[in-house]
Design a protein around this motif. Sequence first.
Motif, PDB file in Angstrom:
ATOM      1  N   VAL A 106      10.321   0.955  -8.507  1.00 37.65           N
ATOM      2  CA  VAL A 106      10.127   2.394  -8.319  1.00 37.65           C
ATOM      3  C   VAL A 106      11.362   2.935  -7.621  1.00 37.65           C
ATOM      4  O   VAL A 106      11.756   2.447  -6.558  1.00 37.65           O
ATOM      5  N   ASP A 107      11.984   3.938  -8.243  1.00 33.82           N
ATOM      6  CA  ASP A 107      13.167   4.572  -7.677  1.00 33.82           C
ATOM      7  C   ASP A 107      12.752   5.841  -6.929  1.00 33.82           C
ATOM      8  O   ASP A 107      12.350   6.826  -7.535  1.00 33.82           O
ATOM      9  N   LEU A 108      12.851   5.809  -5.619  1.00 35.03           N
ATOM     10  CA  LEU A 108      12.537   6.951  -4.766  1.00 35.03           C
ATOM     11  C   LEU A 108      13.799   7.483  -4.091  1.00 35.03           C
ATOM     12  O   LEU A 108      13.725   8.138  -3.053  1.00 35.03           O
ATOM     13  N   SER A 109      14.951   7.208  -4.670  1.00 37.77           N
ATOM     14  CA  SER A 109      16.214   7.594  -4.040  1.00 37.77           C
ATOM     15  C   SER A 109      16.435   9.106  -4.013  1.00 37.77           C
ATOM     16  O   SER A 109      17.244   9.603  -3.239  1.00 37.77           O
ATOM     17  N   LYS A 110      15.718   9.847  -4.846  1.00 38.44           N
ATOM     18  CA  LYS A 110      15.825  11.319  -4.838  1.00 38.44           C
ATOM     19  C   LYS A 110      14.911  11.943  -3.786  1.00 38.44           C
ATOM     20  O   LYS A 110      14.969  13.128  -3.524  1.00 38.44           O
ATOM     21  N   ASN A 111      14.041  11.135  -3.196  1.00 41.79           N
ATOM     22  CA  ASN A 111      13.076  11.613  -2.201  1.00 41.79           C
ATOM     23  C   ASN A 111      13.533  11.190  -0.806  1.00 41.79           C
ATOM     24  O   ASN A 111      12.924  10.338  -0.168  1.00 41.79           O
ATOM     25  N   TRP A 112      14.592  11.786  -0.322  1.00 38.28           N
ATOM     26  CA  TRP A 112      15.210  11.363   0.939  1.00 38.28           C
ATOM     27  C   TRP A 112      14.435  11.816   2.180  1.00 38.28           C
ATOM     28  O   TRP A 112      14.742  11.406   3.284  1.00 38.28           O
ATOM     29  N   ASN A 113      13.394  12.633   2.017  1.00 34.50           N
ATOM     30  CA  ASN A 113      12.589  13.084   3.157  1.00 34.50           C
ATOM     31  C   ASN A 113      11.361  12.208   3.393  1.00 34.50           C
ATOM     32  O   ASN A 113      10.527  12.540   4.236  1.00 34.50           O
ATOM     33  N   LEU A 114      11.245  11.109   2.660  1.00 35.25           N
ATOM     34  CA  LEU A 114      10.052  10.267   2.778  1.00 35.25           C
ATOM     35  C   LEU A 114       9.872   9.735   4.192  1.00 35.25           C
ATOM     36  O   LEU A 114      10.805   9.228   4.808  1.00 35.25           O
ATOM     37  N   LYS A 115       8.631   9.845   4.671  1.00 35.78           N
ATOM     38  CA  LYS A 115       8.264   9.302   5.977  1.00 35.78           C
ATOM     39  C   LYS A 115       7.225   8.187   5.834  1.00 35.78           C
ATOM     40  O   LYS A 115       7.045   7.388   6.732  1.00 35.78           O
ATOM     41  N   PHE A 116       6.541   8.149   4.664  1.00 29.28           N
ATOM     42  CA  PHE A 116       5.474   7.173   4.454  1.00 29.28           C
ATOM     43  C   PHE A 116       5.376   6.839   2.961  1.00 29.28           C
ATOM     44  O   PHE A 116       5.347   7.739   2.124  1.00 29.28           O
ATOM     45  N   VAL A 117       5.319   5.543   2.651  1.00 26.38           N
ATOM     46  CA  VAL A 117       5.113   5.073   1.276  1.00 26.38           C
ATOM     47  C   VAL A 117       4.046   3.988   1.312  1.00 26.38           C
ATOM     48  O   VAL A 117       4.185   3.001   2.030  1.00 26.38           O
ATOM     49  N   SER A 118       2.984   4.198   0.543  1.00 29.30           N
ATOM     50  CA  SER A 118       1.938   3.196   0.418  1.00 29.30           C
ATOM     51  C   SER A 118       1.992   2.627  -0.993  1.00 29.30           C
ATOM     52  O   SER A 118       1.988   3.371  -1.967  1.00 29.30           O
ATOM     53  N   ILE A 119       2.053   1.302  -1.083  1.00 33.12           N
ATOM     54  CA  ILE A 119       2.158   0.620  -2.371  1.00 33.12           C
ATOM     55  C   ILE A 119       0.855  -0.116  -2.619  1.00 33.12           C
ATOM     56  O   ILE A 119       0.474  -0.984  -1.835  1.00 33.12           O
ATOM     57  N   GLN A 120       0.174   0.225  -3.712  1.00 32.99           N
ATOM     58  CA  GLN A 120      -1.113  -0.385  -3.985  1.00 32.99           C
ATOM     59  C   GLN A 120      -1.143  -1.044  -5.355  1.00 32.99           C
ATOM     60  O   GLN A 120      -2.203  -1.166  -5.964  1.00 32.99           O
ATOM     61  N   SER A 121       0.021  -1.450  -5.828  1.00 32.73           N
ATOM     62  CA  SER A 121       0.105  -2.155  -7.101  1.00 32.73           C
ATOM     63  C   SER A 121       0.737  -3.516  -6.864  1.00 32.73           C
ATOM     64  O   SER A 121       1.815  -3.609  -6.267  1.00 32.73           O
ATOM     65  N   ASP A 122       0.069  -4.557  -7.326  1.00 34.83           N
ATOM     66  CA  ASP A 122       0.610  -5.910  -7.172  1.00 34.83           C
ATOM     67  C   ASP A 122       1.839  -6.140  -8.041  1.00 34.83           C
ATOM     68  O   ASP A 122       2.605  -7.063  -7.803  1.00 34.83           O
ATOM     69  N   ASN A 123       2.029  -5.333  -9.065  1.00 33.66           N
ATOM     70  CA  ASN A 123       3.169  -5.513  -9.965  1.00 33.66           C
ATOM     71  C   ASN A 123       4.482  -5.051  -9.345  1.00 33.66           C
ATOM     72  O   ASN A 123       5.546  -5.508  -9.743  1.00 33.66           O
ATOM     73  N   LEU A 124       4.424  -4.148  -8.409  1.00 33.51           N
ATOM     74  CA  LEU A 124       5.642  -3.572  -7.828  1.00 33.51           C
ATOM     75  C   LEU A 124       6.389  -4.607  -6.990  1.00 33.51           C
ATOM     76  O   LEU A 124       5.820  -5.202  -6.070  1.00 33.51           O
ATOM     77  N   LYS A 125       7.635  -4.833  -7.337  1.00 30.90           N
ATOM     78  CA  LYS A 125       8.451  -5.840  -6.650  1.00 30.90           C
ATOM     79  C   LYS A 125       9.646  -5.222  -5.926  1.00 30.90           C
ATOM     80  O   LYS A 125      10.125  -5.771  -4.947  1.00 30.90           O
ATOM     81  N   THR A 126      10.151  -4.070  -6.435  1.00 33.98           N
ATOM     82  CA  THR A 126      11.367  -3.477  -5.885  1.00 33.98           C
ATOM     83  C   THR A 126      11.173  -1.992  -5.645  1.00 33.98           C
ATOM     84  O   THR A 126      10.678  -1.272  -6.507  1.00 33.98           O
ATOM     85  N   LEU A 127      11.596  -1.558  -4.466  1.00 31.43           N
ATOM     86  CA  LEU A 127      11.540  -0.153  -4.093  1.00 31.43           C
ATOM     87  C   LEU A 127      12.969   0.302  -3.813  1.00 31.43           C
ATOM     88  O   LEU A 127      13.672  -0.308  -3.008  1.00 31.43           O
ATOM     89  N   ILE A 128      13.418   1.342  -4.515  1.00 33.99           N
ATOM     90  CA  ILE A 128      14.776   1.863  -4.327  1.00 33.99           C
ATOM     91  C   ILE A 128      14.684   3.130  -3.492  1.00 33.99           C
ATOM     92  O   ILE A 128      14.002   4.083  -3.863  1.00 33.99           O
ATOM     93  N   LEU A 129      15.374   3.127  -2.359  1.00 34.47           N
ATOM     94  CA  LEU A 129      15.390   4.268  -1.437  1.00 34.47           C
ATOM     95  C   LEU A 129      16.810   4.762  -1.253  1.00 34.47           C
ATOM     96  O   LEU A 129      17.765   4.005  -1.436  1.00 34.47           O
ATOM     97  N   ALA A 130      16.941   6.005  -0.832  1.00 33.64           N
ATOM     98  CA  ALA A 130      18.261   6.556  -0.514  1.00 33.64           C
ATOM     99  C   ALA A 130      18.729   5.957   0.807  1.00 33.64           C
ATOM    100  O   ALA A 130      17.930   5.686   1.710  1.00 33.64           O
TER     101      ALA A 130
END
Length: 164
Positions: A106-130
Motif C-alpha cells: 500500500v502506497d501512502l506516500s501522498k498522505n503525508w499528514n497521517l497520524k494513524f494507520v490500522s492494517i487489518q489484512s494479513d496479505n499486506l506486507k509493505t507500507l510505503i510512507l512519505a
Amino acid sequence: MQQKMSYPMEQLRKEAFLIILACFFFAFGASAQSLTFADRNVERRALINGDADNDGHISKVEADSIKSLNLTQYRTDMFVVSTYEDLALFPNLEKVWLGESKLETVDLSKNWNLKFVSIQSDNLKTLILAVGCTPKLAYPMHSGEILIKRIKNPDAPGALFFPY
C-alpha cells in the motif's frame, strides 16, 4: 457627418459579458467536478465521510476535507478493496483503516499528514510512507511483519528538510 463604428459598443459589451460569464461557469464547474475512483468500495466509504453536498459524488474540495477513512468490513458490509491507489486523492488524510485486500503493498506516500494507520489484512506486507511521515501503526489482525519503505514526496510540507 459622423461615421458609424464598424463594431458597435453595445455588441462589445454583450460579448465581454458572455466571456466573463463563460469563465465563471468554467471555473465553478472545474472546482466542483467529481473525482474518478479506481475502486468503488473506496469511493463508497469516502461518500460516507465526505459527501458534504449529498450529491452522491466526491469533489476535490470534499476529498481535501476528509481526515479519516475506514476501509474495514462490518458484519453488514462485506467487501474487499482491489486497489488502494485512490488514497492519493485524500492529501489531508490523518487516520486510515486498511481492511481486507489481496494487495501486498500500500502506497501512502501522498498522505503525508497521517497520524494513524490500522492494517487489518494479513496479505499486506509493505507500507510505503512519505519521508517525515511517522503515523502510529496498529495491526491487530495481522500475523506477520510489515516492511516500512519511505520515499520522498516533494509535495509534502517540509519535504526539503528531510534527506532521502
